[in-house]
Design a protein around this motif. Structure first.
Motif, PDB file in Angstrom:
ATOM      1  N   THR A 133     -45.206 -12.868  20.528  1.00 30.57           N
ATOM      2  CA  THR A 133     -45.203 -12.017  19.457  1.00 30.57           C
ATOM      3  C   THR A 133     -46.226 -11.447  18.714  1.00 30.57           C
ATOM      4  O   THR A 133     -46.253 -10.384  17.979  1.00 30.57           O
ATOM      5  CB  THR A 133     -44.226 -12.869  18.351  1.00 30.57           C
ATOM      6  N   CYS A 159     -39.486  -8.894  12.250  1.00 31.85           N
ATOM      7  CA  CYS A 159     -40.926  -8.659  12.272  1.00 31.85           C
ATOM      8  C   CYS A 159     -41.419  -7.198  11.380  1.00 31.85           C
ATOM      9  O   CYS A 159     -42.439  -7.380  10.937  1.00 31.85           O
ATOM     10  CB  CYS A 159     -41.344  -8.265  13.739  1.00 31.85           C
ATOM     11  N   LEU A 193     -37.599 -13.112  14.914  1.00 33.91           N
ATOM     12  CA  LEU A 193     -38.355 -11.894  15.377  1.00 33.91           C
ATOM     13  C   LEU A 193     -37.713 -10.839  15.154  1.00 33.91           C
ATOM     14  O   LEU A 193     -38.490  -9.838  14.989  1.00 33.91           O
ATOM     15  CB  LEU A 193     -38.578 -12.117  16.948  1.00 33.91           C
TER      16      LEU A 193
END
Length: 551
Positions: free
Chosen positions: A106, A276, A273
């Motif tokens: 990530t 983000c 995630l």
């Protein structure tokens, strides 16, 4: 903290929040948007979360002790305290490897597409489209079904909490019928969606409140049940090592099946995630938040579980509970009072709503991100952002509709909740493992060169543990929790899992193969060239610059 900074045309908006932000916050936000633009996307969501706030949301997604309360039945049936305590420690260590591995990737590709986008970028060219497509569907299905499991788990937990008040010994005051349970589930689902949609700007503060609320609740529960212990306390030998499997499986496999408890509570790790594009500096903040949360969850989980094992009533009675929710019974047995038990359970009940809201938020973001690249039928509708609420409202409503439709399965079988939680764990586990696995196939060259959260010499070990866990978890959670199998105990998770895989595969070959191209093509090529150059410089001992540094 920056609360808004972009106009819808992509230009910088110097509103009061942006003007009063610190220089470092402005730099982080602008840098994150620049990187997002290089990956082919325009910033459409508001970056409101700092590292701690991202960690707090990740913590709320798991909502210890709520997440451990609703599935405590599995490890108790699987063997008791030895499975509860050491299963939690074991799975937490494994998930720490998963979180670190995902964090490293990530830090190179921080988008709301999460594992789907990462798989596309890391996979060999010949399989990148189909690999990303299947991974994306697994990620979306996992987010939606784990959110569904949370809402259904909250419903069943509420019924069990209310029934600590009894009409007569062993008979609760609310003999909830199937339709009543379904209606409560629908009400909870709608409430969580309303909070997520209308209170988006306040959610980081709600998550912060949840942290303080959680540990205050844990301390109250721990001190009260150990102090009162109405029916006495178990020995330390039993609390940490008692093993009495009653699942019908051989002892070793019974222990493994009981790990669903811990796997369910930690399955939300990678859901962060999807946020983000709402974090100020996602390349560094999201990886740190995921790892920090696992450490916090592990401690909080032990603080909750260990006292319960010391005041555990008869295991056979707990496993035989019709509600499938032993936590209320354990606490009531310890304090000897229905009112006292309910008051101790009340904080966990509130955590259930907070967890449902966080999961709803994350599920809507990943559905939106996947739609943004045209991967979901009706993508143009689901990829719109409501500019007044600053949320992808259409994607949120789609996720809610799917949850309610799947919830109807409960009318056919009370084992529906088992299927929801099992499918959620399986699909999320598979989606987390995919980018890690394809990165390993590429010998980790891209992430080693460009990661802002590097794992260094531990990378291969942590990646291997993460992928190995997925190979164990997928068949493991297809197993029925209890033998012999009946209509009430059959595990429908593999049926639902295979159905989703089949639907995604058919849709890909019928439509996606010709129409789905993946993330924006030109920008993807630019990013891949930059990462390749960074990789070459890294392994030759050179220093990347310019775009390579930003990637």
């Amino acid at each position: 903290m920056v609360s808004s900074y972009h106009n819808r045309d992509g230009s910088i908006s110097h509103d009061a929040a942006y003007a009063h932000a610190t220089p470092s916050e402005r730099t982080a936000v602008d840098s994150a948007d620049d990187l997002l633009a290089k990956m082919g996307y325009k910033a459409e969501l508001v970056r409101t979360r700092s590292t701690l706030q991202a960690a707090f949301m990740s913590f709320v997604l798991a909502s210890i002790p709520y997440g451990l309360s609703t599935t405590l039945y599995y490890p108790l049936q699987g063997g008791g305290p030895a499975v509860v305590i050491w299963g939690w420690v074991l799975v937490s260590l494994i998930i720490l490897c998963v979180a670190a591995s995902l964090g490293e990737i990530t830090s190179v590709y921080p988008t709301a597409g999460g594992v789907y986008y990462q798989t596309f970028m890391l996979a060999p060219h010949s399989i990148k489209r189909v690999a990303a497509y299947i991974c994306g569907w697994a990620y979306v299905v996992g987010n939606i079904t784990i959110t569904l499991a949370v809402q259904f788990g909250t419903t069943l937990f509420y019924v069990a909490c209310i029934n600590v008040f009894e009409k007569e010994p062993g008979v609760g005051i609310w003999e909830a019928e199937t339709y009543q349970i379904f209606l409560v589930f629908v009400a909870i689902t709608i409430l969580c969606n309303i909070i997520s949609a209308t209170c988006n700007r306040w959610l980081p503060y709600l998550d912060t409140f949840a942290i303080a609320w959680t540990f205050l609740a844990l301390i109250c529960i721990c001190v009260t049940i150990l102090t009162v212990a109405k029916n006495g306390r178990r020995s330390a030998k039993f609390a940490f090592g008692g093993f009495e499997p009653s699942s019908g499986w051989p002892a070793g496999w019974s222990y493994c099946v009981g790990l669903l408890h811990a796997a369910y509570a930690t399955s939300s790790t990678g859901m962060l995630l999807s946020m983000c594009e709402e974090v100020q500096a996602p390349a560094t903040q999201v990886p740190k938040a995921m790892v920090l949360t696992i450490c916090l969850n592990t401690f909080g989980g032990l603080l909750f579980l260990v006292p319960l094992m010391f005041v555990l009533p008869n295991l056979a009675d707990l496993v035989a509970l019709e509600s499938g929710q032993p936590t209320p019974s354990i606490i009531k047995s310890a304090v000897g009072s229905s009112t006292g038990a309910f008051l101790l359970l009340l904080p966990i009940m509130i955590l259930g709503l907070l967890c449902g809201t966080a999961c709803t938020t994350a599920a809507s973001r990943c559905t939106w991100a996947f739609s943004r690249d045209g991967a979901i039928p009706g993508a143009k509708l689901w990829s719109k952002v409501n500019t007044k609420l600053d949320v992808p409202l259409n994607a949120m409503m789609l996720s809610m509709a799917v949850q309610i439709v799947l919830g109807v399965i409960y009318f056919g079988s009370p084992a529906a909740f088992n299927a929801f939680s099992g499918v959620g764990v399986m699909t999320l586990t598979a989606s987390y493992a995919t980018p890690i696995f394809v990165s390993m196939l590429q010998k980790r060259r891209q992430v080693e060169a460009a990661a802002k959260f590097p794992l260094g010499k531990f990378g291969w070990v942590l990646n291997t543990v993460a992928v190995a866990w997925s190979f164990l978890a997928l068949p493991l959670f297809c197993m029925p929790a209890l033998l012999p199998v009946t209509a009430a105990t059959v595990n429908y998770a593999p049926v639902v899992f295979v159905a989703f895989v089949a639907i995604a595969s058919i849709w890909y070959f019928a439509w996606g193969r010709k129409n789905y191209a993946g993330p924006p093509k030109d920008e993807v090529q630019d990013v891949q060239v930059a990462v390749r150059r960074a990789s070459e410089a890294h392994f030759k001992g050179g220093a990347p610059s310019g775009l390579e540094k930003s990637v």
